[in-house]
Structures are given as structure tokens and as C-alpha cells.
Design a protein around this motif. Structure first.
Motif, PDB file in Angstrom:
ATOM      1  N   PHE A  23       0.823  -1.209   0.000  1.00 27.16           N
ATOM      2  CA  PHE A  23       0.000   0.000   0.000  1.00 27.16           C
ATOM      3  C   PHE A  23       0.857   1.259   0.000  1.00 27.16           C
ATOM      4  N   PHE A  24       1.873   1.292   0.883  1.00 27.91           N
ATOM      5  CA  PHE A  24       2.723   2.480   0.927  1.00 27.91           C
ATOM      6  C   PHE A  24       3.548   2.638  -0.346  1.00 27.91           C
ATOM      7  N   VAL A  25       3.991   1.548  -0.935  1.00 27.57           N
ATOM      8  CA  VAL A  25       4.726   1.642  -2.199  1.00 27.57           C
ATOM      9  C   VAL A  25       3.832   2.238  -3.277  1.00 27.57           C
ATOM     10  N   VAL A  26       2.585   1.770  -3.359  1.00 26.00           N
ATOM     11  CA  VAL A  26       1.664   2.286  -4.378  1.00 26.00           C
ATOM     12  C   VAL A  26       1.335   3.752  -4.129  1.00 26.00           C
ATOM     13  N   VAL A  27       1.091   4.118  -2.877  1.00 26.10           N
ATOM     14  CA  VAL A  27       0.752   5.512  -2.570  1.00 26.10           C
ATOM     15  C   VAL A  27       1.928   6.428  -2.883  1.00 26.10           C
ATOM     16  N   PHE A  28       3.133   6.053  -2.468  1.00 27.02           N
ATOM     17  CA  PHE A  28       4.290   6.897  -2.756  1.00 27.02           C
ATOM     18  C   PHE A  28       4.610   6.917  -4.248  1.00 27.02           C
ATOM     19  N   ALA A  29       4.455   5.797  -4.920  1.00 21.95           N
ATOM     20  CA  ALA A  29       4.695   5.781  -6.365  1.00 21.95           C
ATOM     21  C   ALA A  29       3.688   6.667  -7.079  1.00 21.95           C
ATOM     22  N   THR A  30       2.454   6.650  -6.647  1.00 15.59           N
ATOM     23  CA  THR A  30       1.431   7.503  -7.257  1.00 15.59           C
ATOM     24  C   THR A  30       1.735   8.963  -7.002  1.00 15.59           C
ATOM     25  N   GLU A  31       2.164   9.265  -5.813  1.00 13.21           N
ATOM     26  CA  GLU A  31       2.422  10.658  -5.439  1.00 13.21           C
ATOM     27  C   GLU A  31       3.662  11.226  -6.128  1.00 13.21           C
ATOM     28  N   PHE A  32       4.722  10.437  -6.209  1.00 15.64           N
ATOM     29  CA  PHE A  32       5.987  10.984  -6.683  1.00 15.64           C
ATOM     30  C   PHE A  32       6.320  10.690  -8.143  1.00 15.64           C
ATOM     31  N   PHE A  33       5.789   9.620  -8.707  1.00 13.52           N
ATOM     32  CA  PHE A  33       6.226   9.222 -10.044  1.00 13.52           C
ATOM     33  C   PHE A  33       5.161   9.334 -11.120  1.00 13.52           C
ATOM     34  N   MET A  34       3.910   9.534 -10.744  1.00 15.15           N
ATOM     35  CA  MET A  34       2.869   9.648 -11.763  1.00 15.15           C
ATOM     36  C   MET A  34       2.739  11.114 -12.187  1.00 15.15           C
ATOM     37  N   PRO A  35       2.567  11.348 -13.457  1.00 14.46           N
ATOM     38  CA  PRO A  35       2.386  12.741 -13.885  1.00 14.46           C
ATOM     39  C   PRO A  35       1.027  13.267 -13.416  1.00 14.46           C
ATOM     40  N   VAL A  36       0.970  14.550 -13.197  1.00 15.43           N
ATOM     41  CA  VAL A  36      -0.278  15.170 -12.756  1.00 15.43           C
ATOM     42  C   VAL A  36      -1.203  15.277 -13.965  1.00 15.43           C
ATOM     43  N   THR A  37      -2.379  14.679 -13.818  1.00 16.40           N
ATOM     44  CA  THR A  37      -3.373  14.759 -14.892  1.00 16.40           C
ATOM     45  C   THR A  37      -4.480  15.673 -14.432  1.00 16.40           C
ATOM     46  N   ILE A  46      -4.487   4.013  -7.325  1.00 14.08           N
ATOM     47  CA  ILE A  46      -5.246   4.032  -6.079  1.00 14.08           C
ATOM     48  C   ILE A  46      -6.603   3.373  -6.292  1.00 14.08           C
ATOM     49  N   ALA A  47      -7.215   3.586  -7.432  1.00 10.16           N
ATOM     50  CA  ALA A  47      -8.507   2.956  -7.721  1.00 10.16           C
ATOM     51  C   ALA A  47      -8.363   1.437  -7.825  1.00 10.16           C
ATOM     52  N   LEU A  48      -7.206   0.952  -8.259  1.00  8.20           N
ATOM     53  CA  LEU A  48      -6.981  -0.494  -8.323  1.00  8.20           C
ATOM     54  C   LEU A  48      -6.712  -1.115  -6.950  1.00  8.20           C
ATOM     55  N   ILE A  49      -6.094  -0.360  -6.061  1.00  8.17           N
ATOM     56  CA  ILE A  49      -5.742  -0.926  -4.764  1.00  8.17           C
ATOM     57  C   ILE A  49      -6.901  -0.870  -3.772  1.00  8.17           C
ATOM     58  N   LEU A  50      -7.925  -0.083  -4.029  1.00  4.46           N
ATOM     59  CA  LEU A  50      -9.052   0.014  -3.099  1.00  4.46           C
ATOM     60  C   LEU A  50      -9.762  -1.324  -2.877  1.00  4.46           C
ATOM     61  N   PRO A  51     -10.074  -2.125  -3.905  1.00  2.00           N
ATOM     62  CA  PRO A  51     -10.674  -3.442  -3.627  1.00  2.00           C
ATOM     63  C   PRO A  51      -9.745  -4.359  -2.830  1.00  2.00           C
ATOM     64  N   LEU A  52      -8.457  -4.282  -3.091  1.00  2.00           N
ATOM     65  CA  LEU A  52      -7.491  -5.079  -2.333  1.00  2.00           C
ATOM     66  C   LEU A  52      -7.458  -4.633  -0.875  1.00  2.00           C
ATOM     67  N   HIS A  53      -7.627  -3.346  -0.649  1.00  2.00           N
ATOM     68  CA  HIS A  53      -7.681  -2.813   0.711  1.00  2.00           C
ATOM     69  C   HIS A  53      -8.899  -3.366   1.453  1.00  2.00           C
ATOM     70  N   LEU A  54     -10.039  -3.352   0.811  1.00  2.00           N
ATOM     71  CA  LEU A  54     -11.252  -3.890   1.431  1.00  2.00           C
ATOM     72  C   LEU A  54     -11.136  -5.395   1.670  1.00  2.00           C
ATOM     73  N   LEU A  55     -10.561  -6.107   0.735  1.00  2.00           N
ATOM     74  CA  LEU A  55     -10.365  -7.551   0.893  1.00  2.00           C
ATOM     75  C   LEU A  55      -9.411  -7.855   2.054  1.00  2.00           C
ATOM     76  N   THR A  56      -8.392  -7.045   2.231  1.00  2.00           N
ATOM     77  CA  THR A  56      -7.463  -7.232   3.342  1.00  2.00           C
ATOM     78  C   THR A  56      -8.157  -6.987   4.676  1.00  2.00           C
ATOM     79  N   MET A  57      -9.009  -5.983   4.743  1.00  2.00           N
ATOM     80  CA  MET A  57      -9.746  -5.722   5.987  1.00  2.00           C
ATOM     81  C   MET A  57     -10.684  -6.881   6.312  1.00  2.00           C
ATOM     82  N   LEU A  58     -11.344  -7.432   5.315  1.00  4.16           N
ATOM     83  CA  LEU A  58     -12.209  -8.592   5.541  1.00  4.16           C
ATOM     84  C   LEU A  58     -11.390  -9.816   5.951  1.00  4.16           C
ATOM     85  N   THR A  59     -10.213  -9.969   5.370  1.00  2.00           N
ATOM     86  CA  THR A  59      -9.327 -11.083   5.741  1.00  2.00           C
ATOM     87  C   THR A  59      -8.900 -10.975   7.198  1.00  2.00           C
TER      88      THR A  59
END
Length: 151
Positions: A23-37, A46-59
Motif C-alpha cells: 500500500f505504501f509503495v503504491v501511494v508513494f509511487a502515485t504521489e511521486f512518479f505519476m504525472p499530474v493529470t 489508487i482505484a486499483l488498490i481500493l478493492p485489495l484494501h477492502l479484501l485485506t480488511m475482511l481477511t
């Protein structure tokens, strides 16, 4: 429980720690390496990791229920420690679950669980735990002669 089942349970138990790193790798990669659109909404990663986040909480919730039920069904947990382990698992959550898994699920049973009641409590059996404990106490805790404190 079979060895493979124990291993899969261990992987599921360690998943929240791996997910935090991901999660932190994805958040930092999104913040620092993705161009601003100029598009509204969250970045695509972030939209791709949200279902994984919910699945982890259920797990985590499912593992918590499993471990609390296992505390009271597991014969390896001593009776006076069952309530303590339930509280530790409920309060400690994902930190306490790997510890419980390693101590009471992954490791093999202690040696005294494999002995018959006659071996445990008989005084005339050379392999009884009482004899071994008594011999250990005699060797470790009894002074042969009193120490000389004046020297």
C-alpha cells in the motif's frame, strides 16, 4: 491440521504486513512518479488498490474470528491462558495473530502432551517428567556446601 493448511494459514496471517508495504509503495509511487493529470477522481493505481484494501480488511476480520474460536478449541492452549489469548488477539489484532499462529499452530506439540498420564505422574518411571524435574532441581538449586562470604 495438515502442514499445507498450516502454511496457508500462516501466509494469510502475514498478508496484512505485506499489504501495508504494498500500500505504501503504491501511494508513494502515485504521489511521486505519476504525472499530474487534469482528470477528476483518484489516480488509477489508487482505484486499483481500493478493492485489495477492502479484501485485506475482511481477511483480518475473518482471521480474528478464526483465531479467537481456535483459542477455545485448541487443546494445546492451557486453560488458564485461553481468556488471556482471546483478549490479546482482540486487542493486538494483526500483531498478535502471527505470534499465536507460530506458538500454537505451526510448532509441534510439547513433549509432555505425547506422554501417557502414567509417565507424567509416576515416581518410579525413569522417563517421567517428575523425575527429570526433580533431578534438574537437585542439580541446579541445591548448594552442596554453603558459600563462604568472608573470602
Amino acid at each position: 491440521m495438515k502442514q499445507l493448511t498450516k502454511l496457508l494459514l500462516g501466509v494469510l496471517t502475514l498478508w496484512p504486513f505485506a499489504y501495508v508495504v504494498l500500500f505504501f509503495v503504491v501511494v508513494f509511487a502515485t504521489e511521486f512518479f505519476m504525472p499530474v493529470t487534469g482528470q477528476p477522481g483518484p489516480p488509477p493505481l489508487i482505484a486499483l488498490i481500493l478493492p485489495l484494501h477492502l479484501l485485506t480488511m475482511l481477511t483480518i476480520l475473518a482471521l480474528l474470528v478464526f483465531y479467537v474460536v481456535n483459542v477455545f478449541k485448541n487443546e494445546r492452549v492451557e486453560k488458564d491462558k485461553k481468556a488471556l489469548w482471546a483478549i490479546v488477539l482482540l486487542m493486538g489484532g494483526a500483531i498478535a495473530m502471527p505470534i499465536y499462529w507460530y506458538i500454537y499452530i505451526w510448532k509441534s506439540a510439547p513433549a509432555f502432551n505425547n506422554r501417557s498420564p502414567d509417565q507424567l505422574f509416576s515416581g518410579n518411571n525413569a522417563n517421567s517428567i517428575n523425575d527429570v524435574t526433580a533431578q534438574r532441581r537437585e542439580n541446579e538449586y541445591v548448594f552442596r556446601e554453603p558459600p563462604n562470604w568472608r573470602e
